[in-house]
Write a protein that holds these residues in place. Structure first.
Motif, PDB file in Angstrom:
ATOM      1  N   LEU A  40      -7.147   1.842  -0.702  1.00 12.87           N
ATOM      2  CA  LEU A  40      -7.390   0.329  -0.061  1.00 12.87           C
ATOM      3  C   LEU A  40      -8.607  -0.311  -0.760  1.00 12.87           C
ATOM      4  O   LEU A  40      -8.664  -1.478  -1.443  1.00 12.87           O
ATOM      5  N   PHE A  66       0.778  -1.400  -0.073  1.00 11.28           N
ATOM      6  CA  PHE A  66       0.006   0.168   0.039  1.00 11.28           C
ATOM      7  C   PHE A  66       0.896   1.333   0.043  1.00 11.28           C
ATOM      8  O   PHE A  66       1.741   1.432   0.928  1.00 11.28           O
ATOM      9  N   CYS A  91      -5.280  -6.829  -4.868  1.00  8.58           N
ATOM     10  CA  CYS A  91      -5.838  -7.484  -3.617  1.00  8.58           C
ATOM     11  C   CYS A  91      -7.205  -8.276  -3.858  1.00  8.58           C
ATOM     12  O   CYS A  91      -8.120  -7.654  -4.267  1.00  8.58           O
ATOM     13  N   LEU A 106     -14.206  -1.647   4.548  1.00 12.48           N
ATOM     14  CA  LEU A 106     -12.996  -0.861   4.588  1.00 12.48           C
ATOM     15  C   LEU A 106     -13.073   0.621   5.137  1.00 12.48           C
ATOM     16  O   LEU A 106     -11.963   1.374   5.713  1.00 12.48           O
ATOM     17  N   ASN A 117     -10.691  -7.670   1.060  1.00 13.89           N
ATOM     18  CA  ASN A 117     -10.459  -6.740   2.231  1.00 13.89           C
ATOM     19  C   ASN A 117      -9.271  -7.213   3.061  1.00 13.89           C
ATOM     20  O   ASN A 117      -8.152  -6.331   3.491  1.00 13.89           O
ATOM     21  N   ALA A 150      -5.941  -6.425   1.418  1.00 15.22           N
ATOM     22  CA  ALA A 150      -5.688  -5.179   1.614  1.00 15.22           C
ATOM     23  C   ALA A 150      -5.210  -4.778   2.823  1.00 15.22           C
ATOM     24  O   ALA A 150      -4.105  -3.982   2.941  1.00 15.22           O
ATOM     25  N   LEU A 151      -5.711  -5.246   3.866  1.00 14.46           N
ATOM     26  CA  LEU A 151      -5.367  -5.154   5.178  1.00 14.46           C
ATOM     27  C   LEU A 151      -3.597  -5.359   5.490  1.00 14.46           C
ATOM     28  O   LEU A 151      -3.073  -4.644   6.161  1.00 14.46           O
ATOM     29  N   ILE A 192      -1.350  -2.906   3.953  1.00 14.20           N
ATOM     30  CA  ILE A 192      -0.851  -1.958   4.656  1.00 14.20           C
ATOM     31  C   ILE A 192      -0.171  -2.240   6.094  1.00 14.20           C
ATOM     32  O   ILE A 192       0.037  -1.098   6.728  1.00 14.20           O
TER      33      ILE A 192
END
Length: 408
Positions: free
Chosen positions: A336, A318, A345, A391, A348, A351-352, A355
């Motif tokens: 995100l 990210f 990604c 998100l 979710n 994506a987390l 980051i």
């Protein structure tokens, strides 16, 4: 490692800002970022600036300071791996780059660090362009101003007259490239950043070899602004450690990134946010630019190379390019969401991890940051809601801790 920057020899009698880090137990929903692990009713025990333990609430130790978050999500602090703290995220870049006084750059960086902390960002990888970030890092390290952890590049290095020449460190020839790297090292840079292309490839082969070799001789990673296949392939072949932005890529280039274990920091925010007419107009983005951004966002085929790279196993991390117009340093969610929407990604949770856990690995801190595990530094945030399911919950960061110190 290189010789320390001169400021590291200074004696600090007492930090101006010195936040305590008491022993605490936080109760809530624990998203550890270890795979898809979530402890629905759990705890995080913070002691001596580290995570002492995590687990179900029933196993939480007794502690003088126990904070029941009421079902909020506890998760690792987030990391923005591509940002520019002394750009304000509002105005046109060339104008503020050329006309901001150094003191104004410092105030902008200070304000953006506060915005980052309030947004749950506990580490910023500041990729320069000018050398203001070297002083930002000093201010945080010496306790002059509270901020996130910082990894800084000093001045971005470019060929004379190259991409964003109006703000970066220009150099011509192999010897000047080496001198440019050494000057950033002397100032305390944690990594080196180069602008490897814009509309055309930049640097001669000798220059590109010299700038990468000199960074590695000083035991620093080096990353490259590289936005299309020929450029990405070229810097990968020459030994770059990371690709910023990314773009179109052939299967051969993707395989090269895999073979050399080179990650990509994607930065979609300028496209995504500036494509929203209501937001863009509020920031003075011209109509032709809004239309251009809308077409770019709508044409998902332009992201095919990045999607194929991600599916092949290239680590995607990210970054927002924060500081660009309309990309303020507390705008996390649009990036995100688009990472999931476009497919770099798959969901979710991934994506987390981009980051948190993957960002920590990219930044050489995977052993100490990025997940909520016993023994790691207590960098974590408290979020109202369930970001793994929505998100947008990340727009509601209630608390931010770094080394167990509450900074928001």
């Amino acid at each position: 490692m290189p010789e320390p920057a001169a400021w590291k020899y200074q004696k600090i009698t007492k930090p101006m800002f010195d936040t305590p880090a008491p022993e605490r137990v936080l109760l809530g929903r624990v998203l550890t970022a270890v795979g898809d692990e979530i402890i629905e009713d759990g705890f995080v025990h913070i002691k001596d600036g580290h995570i002492a333990a995590t687990g179900p609430r029933a196993e939480a130790p007794a502690c003088d300071e126990t904070i029941d978050t009421g079902g909020a999500t506890l998760m690792p602090g987030m990391m923005n791996s591509h940002a520019h703290l002394s750009w304000d995220g509002i105005h046109e870049l060339s104008q503020q780059s050329m006309f901001d006084a150094p003191e104004i750059r410092a105030y902008k960086a200070a304000g953006n660090m506060l915005k980052s902390l309030r947004a749950g960002i506990t580490l910023v990888r500041d990729l320069g362009v000018h050398d203001a970030n070297l002083f930002t890092k000093q201010a945080v390290a010496q306790g002059i101003f509270p901020g996130p952890r910082l990894l800084v590049s000093g001045e971005s290095i470019i060929q004379t007259g190259g991409h964003t020449y109006w703000v970066c460190r220009e150099a011509s020839g192999a010897d000047e490239m080496r001198r440019a790297v050494r000057d950033q090292v002397k100032g305390g840079a944690d990594l080196i950043k180069i602008m490897a292309c814009h509309d055309t490839l930049e640097f001669t082969d000798e220059e590109l070899h010299a700038v990468i070799d000199e960074a590695h001789r000083n035991r620093l990673p080096i990353t490259a602004h590289a936005t299309y296949d020929a450029c990405i392939r070229r810097v990968a072949e020459f030994g770059i450690d990371c690709v910023e932005h990314g773009g179109s890529m052939s299967d051969e280039t993707i395989q090269l990134l895999l073979d050399k274990k080179i990650p990509i920091v994607t930065t979609f925010s300028a496209l995504v946010i500036q494509a929203d007419p209501e937001i863009a107009r509020a920031f003075g983005i011209p109509e032709w630019k809004i239309e251009e951004r809308q077409k770019a966002v709508a044409d998902k085929s332009r992201f095919d190379g990045l999607v194929r790279a991600a599916k092949a196993g290239v680590p995607i991390v990210f970054g927002t390019d924060a500081g660009s117009p309309a990309v303020e340093h507390d705008r996390i969610v649009p990036e995100l969401k688009f990472m999931v929407e476009v497919g770099v990604c798959p969901d979710n949770m991934d994506a987390l991890r981009a980051i948190t856990a993957r960002a920590a690995v990219l930044n050489g801190l995977g052993d100490s940051l990025g997940t909520l595990e016993a023994g790691k530094c207590a960098d974590l945030i408290v979020v109202d809601g369930k970001p793994d399911q929505d998100l947008a919950a990340l727009e509601n960061v209630r608390m931010t801790f770094i080394d167990g110190k509450r900074l928001h």
